[in-house]
Design a protein around this motif. Structure first.
Motif, mmCIF file in Angstrom:
data_model
loop_
_atom_site.group_PDB
_atom_site.id
_atom_site.type_symbol
_atom_site.label_atom_id
_atom_site.label_comp_id
_atom_site.label_asym_id
_atom_site.label_seq_id
_atom_site.Cartn_x
_atom_site.Cartn_y
_atom_site.Cartn_z
ATOM 1 N N ILE A 208 33.502 5.627 27.545
ATOM 2 C CA ILE A 208 34.490 6.597 27.085
ATOM 3 C C ILE A 208 34.562 6.526 25.566
ATOM 4 N N VAL A 209 34.330 7.670 24.927
ATOM 5 C CA VAL A 209 34.515 7.724 23.478
ATOM 6 C C VAL A 209 35.732 8.579 23.189
ATOM 7 N N MET A 210 36.629 8.030 22.358
ATOM 8 C CA MET A 210 37.835 8.765 22.013
ATOM 9 C C MET A 210 37.660 9.391 20.632
ATOM 10 N N PHE A 211 37.791 10.701 20.526
ATOM 11 C CA PHE A 211 37.804 11.387 19.230
ATOM 12 C C PHE A 211 39.235 11.425 18.740
ATOM 13 N N ILE A 212 39.445 10.932 17.536
ATOM 14 C CA ILE A 212 40.790 11.019 16.986
ATOM 15 C C ILE A 212 40.678 11.357 15.514
ATOM 16 N N GLY A 213 41.656 12.077 15.004
ATOM 17 C CA GLY A 213 41.615 12.464 13.602
ATOM 18 C C GLY A 213 42.697 13.478 13.334
ATOM 19 N N THR B 188 30.132 9.350 31.584
ATOM 20 C CA THR B 188 30.164 9.415 30.128
ATOM 21 C C THR B 188 31.292 10.386 29.784
ATOM 22 N N ILE B 189 32.310 9.886 29.083
ATOM 23 C CA ILE B 189 33.478 10.714 28.819
ATOM 24 C C ILE B 189 33.719 10.834 27.314
ATOM 25 N N VAL B 190 33.894 12.060 26.859
ATOM 26 C CA VAL B 190 34.347 12.269 25.491
ATOM 27 C C VAL B 190 35.753 12.829 25.591
ATOM 28 N N CYS B 191 36.696 12.159 24.957
ATOM 29 C CA CYS B 191 38.103 12.518 25.121
ATOM 30 C C CYS B 191 38.758 12.648 23.755
ATOM 31 N N VAL B 192 39.357 13.800 23.502
ATOM 32 C CA VAL B 192 40.074 14.016 22.246
ATOM 33 C C VAL B 192 41.518 13.578 22.422
ATOM 34 N N THR B 193 42.065 12.897 21.432
ATOM 35 C CA THR B 193 43.463 12.508 21.517
ATOM 36 C C THR B 193 44.107 12.556 20.143
ATOM 37 N N HIS B 194 45.426 12.590 20.128
ATOM 38 C CA HIS B 194 46.167 12.503 18.868
ATOM 39 C C HIS B 194 46.847 11.158 18.751
ATOM 40 N N ASP B 195 46.704 10.359 19.794
ATOM 41 C CA ASP B 195 47.536 9.173 19.921
ATOM 42 C C ASP B 195 46.649 7.937 19.790
ATOM 43 N N ARG C 76 34.846 3.050 22.867
ATOM 44 C CA ARG C 76 34.687 3.210 21.430
ATOM 45 C C ARG C 76 35.637 4.271 20.945
ATOM 46 N N ILE C 77 35.990 4.144 19.663
ATOM 47 C CA ILE C 77 36.829 5.155 19.046
ATOM 48 C C ILE C 77 36.030 5.787 17.928
ATOM 49 N N CYS C 78 36.093 7.114 17.866
ATOM 50 C CA CYS C 78 35.419 7.808 16.784
ATOM 51 C C CYS C 78 36.504 8.460 15.932
#
Ligand SMILES: Nc1ncnc2c1ncn2[C@@H]1O[C@H](COP(=O)(O)OP(=O)(O)OP(=O)(O)O)[C@@H](O)[C@H]1O
Ligand SMILES: [Mg+2]
Lengths: 393, 208
Positions: free
Chosen positions: A40-45, A199-206, A216-218
């Motif tokens: 799982i990769v977390m997209f944050i920004g 394989t998960i790409v997950c967008v978050t604000h938190d 991993r965090i991106c």
């Protein structure tokens, strides 16, 4: 993480750029990223940095201006777009269920597009409802508006997983629910992921969510520039630059609570009672354990209610619990979640559940505080010694 | 007795004309609405046409159609259908635009094609509002069809006109009343049927 076989595949973005017409700077500017199979990769920004745009380029809801995206080695542009999307799960905020279709119809959509036969579709729907902890018999034929926000989101996740896609894209999946439900849904996602290993790409604000869920965090900056792409531990311990530092925020010591899983501390046992069991046996068990309360489990060994021993006295058999709520936190929940749970119950302990919500044991304040003290001592010890290893005075 | 049979037959023809014209109009209006909602430049045009169209007196339109289509059911069908399209078109545009964009994007994101998304997501969600347009349109068409009798179109309109032409004659009032009451009653019945159709064709998940 677990020994389950990986059902995900590698996902690779190479120098992917998206310029919207009429904008001087590209929304995504040369993003290169490798997501290993089963992670799982977390997209944050910050808002507007291009997270959603990056995500939607993977299933071609947005066509990149340039660059290459491959899934399991296959260029996404080489495939028919609808066919491609049927093999990529897509989950967005609120679940985005079709209100005129029942829960079952919503979940069955992609399998039907893939022309699965009816028997298989039906079995799949029930299997998925089970997976997201909704009783198929009760919820299959409901319409979205007859569900709570959290339940809708669960169905949204089930729908995203319906065709068993190797890659799942999620855009702020839990952004629209209250904090308690959110942490519950996060736990469930982790538990599902440990079974399926997509394989998960997950967008978050938190950032807490990123730390909790991400292998991993991106961390992205304006134009989807990668500020840091690393494991949560590394991001917290060694932010790559000021931007990441500011983003991760102060109190990363406290964030360690988010990094520690309930799994990491020892669970205590607690007397339990099964629905319908003779009360006398329960009382004996509680007395032996020296506890004045028990945890009521249902047929599937899911914790359903705390119950004081004194309330059971005078009854013949353990009565079924009122609502349909399942108690507790998942064993992959963070200590943060567990503390929340303890504070909101008056029993001084949080129930811990495992696979499919089965009861495992409890954590109490004493064990959590002990763990915090130990971590604090470790942090102090490492801060106390200088770079050359000498003690500070 | 013969006269009663004539009235019933006239009523049947009237309803049959209206139902067919409205059905045709619904299909035309839906296709136009899909076009309009995809090509934003057309939206202003569509609104203008339906606004101006509704102010156009039906007599004028019939007079205009006569030299083109001649006397008989031809111009009657054309006129009724023309008016019937307008309210449906207006509602259909609003309804299709009113469907949440994220739902449509979800549908595409899951791998539904453009046509499937339109027919299986957008149309069912827009349906209640489109149907409301069809109801308005049906009521209106009952009246327009009566006027279309001027060009010898079928239906009850003939009774109204022959009555009005022979004012003073003993039978005149009776004839005009038969026509008018017949049209009103049939309009009510049709509306009830459409309401029932709405019940049967609107998903329980979006019913008010
Ligand atoms: N369809 C579009 N047309 C033009 N510009 C767009 C479009 N979609 C997004 N943008 C712009 O591209 C940039 C990135 O948008 P994107 O939606 O990817 O941001 P995000 O990181 O998901 O933000 P948020 O956290 O607020 O969801 C923004 O500046 C946005 O204004
Ligand atoms: Mg976004």
């Amino acid at each position: 993480m677990t020994d389950q076989p990986i059902s995900g595949v590698d996902l690779e973005l190479v120098d992917v750029t998206k310029s919207y017409p009429g904008q001087e700077r590209p929304a995504v500017d040369g993003l290169t990223l490798h997501v290993p199979a089963g992670e799982i990769v977390m997209f944050i920004g910050p808002s507007g940095c291009g997270k959603t745009t990056s995500l939607k380029m993977i299933n071609r809801l947005i066509e990149p201006t340039s660059g290459t995206i491959t899934i399991g080695g296959d260029d996404v542009r080489k495939q028919k777009v609808d066919e491609l999307r049927r093999h990529i799960g897509y989950v967005i905020q609120g679940g985005s269920l079709f209100p005129h279709m029942t829960v079952a119809q919503n979940i069955a959509l992609v399998p039907k597009l893939l022309k699965w036969d009816d028997k298989r579709v039906e079995a799949r729907v029930d299997e998925l409802l089970d997976l997201v902890n909704l009783d198929p018999g009760r919820y299959r034929d409901r319409y979205p508006r007859e569900l709570s926000g959290g339940q809708q989101q669960r169905v949204g996740v089930a729908r995203g997983l319906a065709s068993d896609p190797p890659v799942v894209l999620m855009d702020e999946p839990f952004g629209a629910v209250d904090p308690i439900t959110r942490s519950r849904l996060q736990d469930e996602l982790m538990s599902i992921q440990s079974e399926l290993r997509k394989t998960i790409v997950c967008v978050t604000h938190d950032i807490d969510e990123a730390v909790k869920l991400g292998d991993r965090i991106c961390i992205l900056q304006e134009g989807a520039q990668v500020a840091q792409y690393d494991t949560p531990e590394h991001v917290l311990a060694a932010p790559a630059n000021r931007f990441v530092e500011d983003f991760v925020g102060a109190g990363s010591g406290l964030k360690q609570l988010t990094l520690t899983r309930v799994d990491d501390i020892e669970l205590r046992s607690w007397p339990t009672a099964s629905v319908g069991e003779p009360v006398a046996e329960v009382l004996a068990r509680a007395g032996q354990a020296g506890e004045s309360s028990v945890i009521v489990l249902d047929q599937r060994r899911r914790p359903r209610a705390w119950c004081w021993v004194r309330d059971l006295e005078g009854q013949d058999r353990v009565p079924p619990p009122a609502g349909d709520e399942v108690l507790g936190v998942d064993r992959r929940a963070t200590l943060n979640d567990a503390l929340d749970d303890m504070l909101s119950s008056s029993y001084g302990a949080a129930v811990v559940t495992g696979r499919r919500d089965e009861f495992l044991g409890v954590v109490d304040f004493a064990s959590v505080t002990r763990h915090i003290q130990e971590t604090a001592q470790q942090v102090e010890a490492s801060a106390g010694s200088g770079p050359d290893g000498t003690e500070r005075t | 007795m013969q006269e009663r049979a004539d009235i019933v037959y006239g009523g049947y023809q009237h309803v049959s004309l209206v139902v067919q014209c409205v059905a045709l109009a619904a299909v035309i209006a839906f296709l136009l609405a899909v076009l309009v909602t995809r090509v934003p430049a057309l939206e202003g045009l569509a609104n203008a046409v339906s606004a101006i169209g509704l102010t156009l007196p039906s007599f004028a339109l019939l007079g205009f159609l006569l030299p083109l289509l001649g006397i008989g059911p031809g111009p009657a069908v054309a006129a009724v259908t023309f008016y019937a399209v307008l309210p449906i078109l207006r509602n259909a545009v609003v309804a299709l635009q009113g469907v949440d964009r994220t739902l449509l994007e979800s549908a595409r994101g899951m791998g539904m094609g453009a046509v499937a998304t339109l027919l299986r997501v957008q149309l069912p969600l827009a349906w209640p509002v489109i149907l409301a347009g069809i109801r308005t349109s049906t009521q209106m068409s009952m009246g327009v069809a009566a006027i279309a009798a001027v060009v010898l179109g079928p239906g009850l309109g003939g009774y109204i006109f022959s009555g009005l032409e022979q004012i003073g004659n003993a039978n005149a009032l009776y004839s005009a009343l038969v026509g008018t009451i017949g049209v009103v009653l049939l309009a009510l019945v049709l509306d009830a049927l459409l309401l029932l159709l709405g019940r049967l064709t609107t998903s329980k998940g979006i019913r008010a």
